[in-house]
Motif scaffolding. Sequence first.
Motif, PDB file in Angstrom:
ATOM      1  N   ALA A  41       0.838  -1.207   0.000  1.00  0.00           N
ATOM      2  CA  ALA A  41       0.000   0.000   0.000  1.00  0.00           C
ATOM      3  C   ALA A  41       0.869   1.253   0.000  1.00  0.00           C
ATOM      4  N   GLU A  42       1.941   1.247   0.778  1.00  0.00           N
ATOM      5  CA  GLU A  42       2.839   2.400   0.808  1.00  0.00           C
ATOM      6  C   GLU A  42       3.525   2.600  -0.540  1.00  0.00           C
ATOM      7  N   ASN A  43       3.799   1.500  -1.225  1.00  0.00           N
ATOM      8  CA  ASN A  43       4.504   1.561  -2.515  1.00  0.00           C
ATOM      9  C   ASN A  43       3.569   1.876  -3.674  1.00  0.00           C
ATOM     10  N   GLY A  44       2.249   1.757  -3.455  1.00  0.00           N
ATOM     11  CA  GLY A  44       1.296   2.060  -4.512  1.00  0.00           C
ATOM     12  C   GLY A  44       0.835   0.864  -5.307  1.00  0.00           C
ATOM     13  N   ASP A  45       1.245  -0.359  -4.914  1.00  0.00           N
ATOM     14  CA  ASP A  45       0.780  -1.557  -5.615  1.00  0.00           C
ATOM     15  C   ASP A  45      -0.703  -1.785  -5.388  1.00  0.00           C
ATOM     16  N   CYS A  46      -1.210  -1.314  -4.267  1.00  0.00           N
ATOM     17  CA  CYS A  46      -2.618  -1.498  -3.926  1.00  0.00           C
ATOM     18  C   CYS A  46      -2.998  -0.417  -2.924  1.00  0.00           C
ATOM     19  N   ILE A  47      -4.257  -0.411  -2.522  1.00  0.00           N
ATOM     20  CA  ILE A  47      -4.684   0.443  -1.415  1.00  0.00           C
ATOM     21  C   ILE A  47      -4.769  -0.450  -0.178  1.00  0.00           C
ATOM     22  N   ASP A  48      -5.205   0.093   0.935  1.00  0.00           N
ATOM     23  CA  ASP A  48      -5.308  -0.712   2.152  1.00  0.00           C
ATOM     24  C   ASP A  48      -6.251  -1.892   1.912  1.00  0.00           C
ATOM     25  N   LEU A  49      -5.749  -3.090   2.163  1.00  0.00           N
ATOM     26  CA  LEU A  49      -6.496  -4.310   1.877  1.00  0.00           C
ATOM     27  C   LEU A  49      -7.171  -4.855   3.130  1.00  0.00           C
ATOM     28  N   THR A  50      -8.322  -5.467   2.934  1.00  0.00           N
ATOM     29  CA  THR A  50      -8.989  -6.219   3.996  1.00  0.00           C
ATOM     30  C   THR A  50      -8.522  -7.668   3.922  1.00  0.00           C
ATOM     31  N   TYR A  51      -8.057  -8.199   5.039  1.00  0.00           N
ATOM     32  CA  TYR A  51      -7.555  -9.576   5.064  1.00  0.00           C
ATOM     33  C   TYR A  51      -8.731 -10.540   5.096  1.00  0.00           C
ATOM     34  N   ALA A  52      -8.812 -11.410   4.119  1.00  0.00           N
ATOM     35  CA  ALA A  52      -9.893 -12.393   4.030  1.00  0.00           C
ATOM     36  C   ALA A  52      -9.354 -13.636   3.341  1.00  0.00           C
ATOM     37  N   PRO A  53      -8.708 -14.529   4.092  1.00  0.00           N
ATOM     38  CA  PRO A  53      -8.085 -15.713   3.486  1.00  0.00           C
ATOM     39  C   PRO A  53      -9.114 -16.757   3.049  1.00  0.00           C
TER      40      PRO A  53
END
Length: 706
Positions: A41-53
Motif C-alpha cells: 500500500a505504501e509503494n502504490g501496488d494497492c490500497i489498504d487491503l482487507t484480510y480475508a483468506p
Amino acid sequence: MTGPVLEEAFDRFWEDLLFEAEASADPQAAAFFRLYAKLAAENGDCIDLTYAPARNDGRNAFQIDGFALERDRGDLYLAISDFRSGRTLETLNAAQIDALFEKVRRFCNLAVQPAFLNGVDETSPSFQAAWPIFDGRSLIRRIRVVAFSNARLSTRRKPEMSGEVLGVPFVCSVLDFARYSSILQAKSGVEPIEIDVTSINGTPLPCLPAHSIDGEHASYLVAVPGPFLAEIYGLYGAKLLEQNVRTFLQARTKVNTGIIRTLETAPEMFFAYNNGLTATAAGITTAPLPGGGLGIASIDNLQIVNGGQTTASILYASDSQRRDRRADLSRVFVQMKLSVVNPDRLEDVVPLISRYANTQNKISEADFFSSHPIHLVLERLSRSQSAPAKPGALSGSKWFYERARGQYRDRLAYGTQAERKRFELEFPRDQFIDKTDLAKFEVTFECRPHIVSRGAQKCFLDYAEKAGKLWETSEARFNELWFRSVVAEAIVFRSLDRLVGRSDWYQNDRGYKAQIVTYTIAWLVDHLHERGRELDLEVIWQRQELPAEIVEALVQIAPQVAATIKDAPPGMKNVGEYCKQQACWAAVSGSRYAFKGRLDGLLVDHDQAERARKAAVASRKVDQDIDFDRVVVAMLADTQPYLSFARSRRLLTPKSDAALSRLTRGDIRLPPSERNALKYMVEKMVQAGFELPGFPQSPSGSVVEP
C-alpha cells in the motif's frame, strides 16, 4: 541485490515476521500478509487491503487473501499469498506465478455466481471477499492482482495485462522477496518505476528542453499522447503518483466529470483546456527523432506530482466497458512539465515540487502531513524520554518513533553486534511506533473507530487534518505529556490486540480483529467520558503495561462488541464495510455492555485531566522560548552557516534575513516578527538535515534536548 545480502535480509525478515506473529497472537500466514500488504500500500501496488483468506484446494482450486474495491474509480484490488514456512530462500518460477493468478481468476468467476454465495456462510472469509465483487460487478472496470511471496522470482516480472476477467482488464504484478527487500531499503520509501517509452509508445516522446541547473535539475516540456498515458497508468496505477497525491486520490476517489466530458466531446481540445501534468524523474535517456528534434526514450523513477486526477480520468474515459461513450484517446494530448532531479536530491525536492504544484488544487496541507513538524517533535521526544522500568526489569527503555520509514531497521542493521544489541535494549522492538500507528491510536481514543476501520492511509489523512489544525492553534500541545499519552494508548491498543487474538471465542470465529479492538477501546473511552471520567494514561505510562483491572474490563467487553459489529443491518452484507460507517459506531456506542470489576485508581476526572493538559501546554511554551533563546545565542558566534544553508534550500525570507543581519552585528534584540521568522526558518532547516552547532543530534538528525 547480491545473493549473500538477500540471504541476510531474509533472516531479518523472519525476525520481523516472528515478532509480528507473537506480538499480535496471529498465525504466521496472517502476520506475513500484514507485513506485505502494508508495504504494498505504501509503494502504490494497492490500497489498504482487507484480510480475508478464502481458499479451496480441491477441484477447481481458488484462493484470495485480501481485497479492496475503489467503487468510484472502479479498481478492484485482490491479493494472493504465497507464504513459505521454510527458513531458506526459495525460488518462484513462472509456472507457479501463473498458477497463483489462475486461482484468483477462478475466485472472481465464482464470486459473481449466486449459487457460490448461497453455499458459504455470510461470516466466512469466502463470502466477505466475494460479496464486493458480486455486489459491485457493474462498477468494476479493472482488476489489479498482486501476488505476495517470500520466495525469489527467477526472472524479474513487471506488471502486465493478463487478458480479461469478468469482461474487464486483469492486471497482474508480483511482490516477491527481492522486491519486498528492495522497497524496504529504498531511500525514497518507494520502488522506482522504469518506463520504456519507446516500447510502449512506439517512438520516443518529442520533448523541448526548457531549463537546466548543472547537475541538479533539468526541465522538459512534453506533449504526452493520451493512449500512452492510459497504458502506463493501466499497468502501474497509483504507483505512478507521488505519495501525497496518491493519498489524496485514495481518500477522494471520485473521477473528475469535467475532464471526462472534455475527453468525450472535444478530445482534440484537451491539450488547450487541461492544466496538464507536473512530473519528476531521477533520469531520462533521449534519442534523436527521425524528423529532427529530441525525444525521450525512457524515464527512470517517474512520479506524477500534480495531475493524478487527470491521469486516472483518462484511463477511465477510455475504458472498454463504456462502449458508445468511450473517448477517442488517439486525438488526446496532455501537456507535461517533467523535472529531472539529481537522485541524491529526490527525497528533498520531489515533496516540495508536489506541494508547490498543488497549491491551486484541492490537495490540502493535510495531504503533506508526512513531513509535518509534529513528527519531528515526536521523534525528538521519543529519543530523549526514558520510560519507567517494566515490572521485573532492572532499567527503563525508550519508545522509538519512526519519522521516516527505515530508521529503526537501519539502526538494527548497521554497526557492530554489540552496538546493535545495545540499541535494541534501549529501543525494544515492541516499543516501536510509526505514523500510521500514531493515527490509529489517537483516532481510536477520539472515539472514531469507524475512521480507523477505513484503513491506515485514510485514517492517517483524517488524523492529519485535525492534528495540523491543532498545531496551527498551539504547537505547545505536542509536549511530553502528549508523548506519554500516545505511548499509553499504544500499550492499551496492542495489549487488547494480543488478548483478543489469544481468546477462545476469537479462535473459534476468526475475523475482524482490528475492528473489534478499535471499537472496544472506543466504547470504553466513550462510556467513561459520559460519566466525566477518563482512563489515567499516566498510570499506564508509569507501569508500562496494562493494569489487570483494565484488562479484565476489556476482555469482557470485546466479545460483546464483536457480536454487535457482526450483526450488520440486513442490507449490509459486508461486515468490514459496515465497520467503516458512522452507523456502526452509533450501534456500538449506543449499546450497554456489562463488565464486572472496578477501575478505581485507574481513572481520572475529565476536568482534572484537562487541567493537567493545559499545564503541560503552558510549560512547553516556556521551554520552547528557552530552547530557541539558546539557539539564538549560539548563532551569535557565526551566522554564516545558517545563512548559506537557508539560501541553498530557499528558506530565507526578508524578515529572517534581517534577523540574521542583526545577529551578525551582535544585536540579539530581535523584533517579534523577525524572531518568529527566524524561528520558523531554523525549524525548516533542521527538518532539511541541518545540524545546529553545539546541540546534540538524534540518530535521524533532529535536535535532542540536553
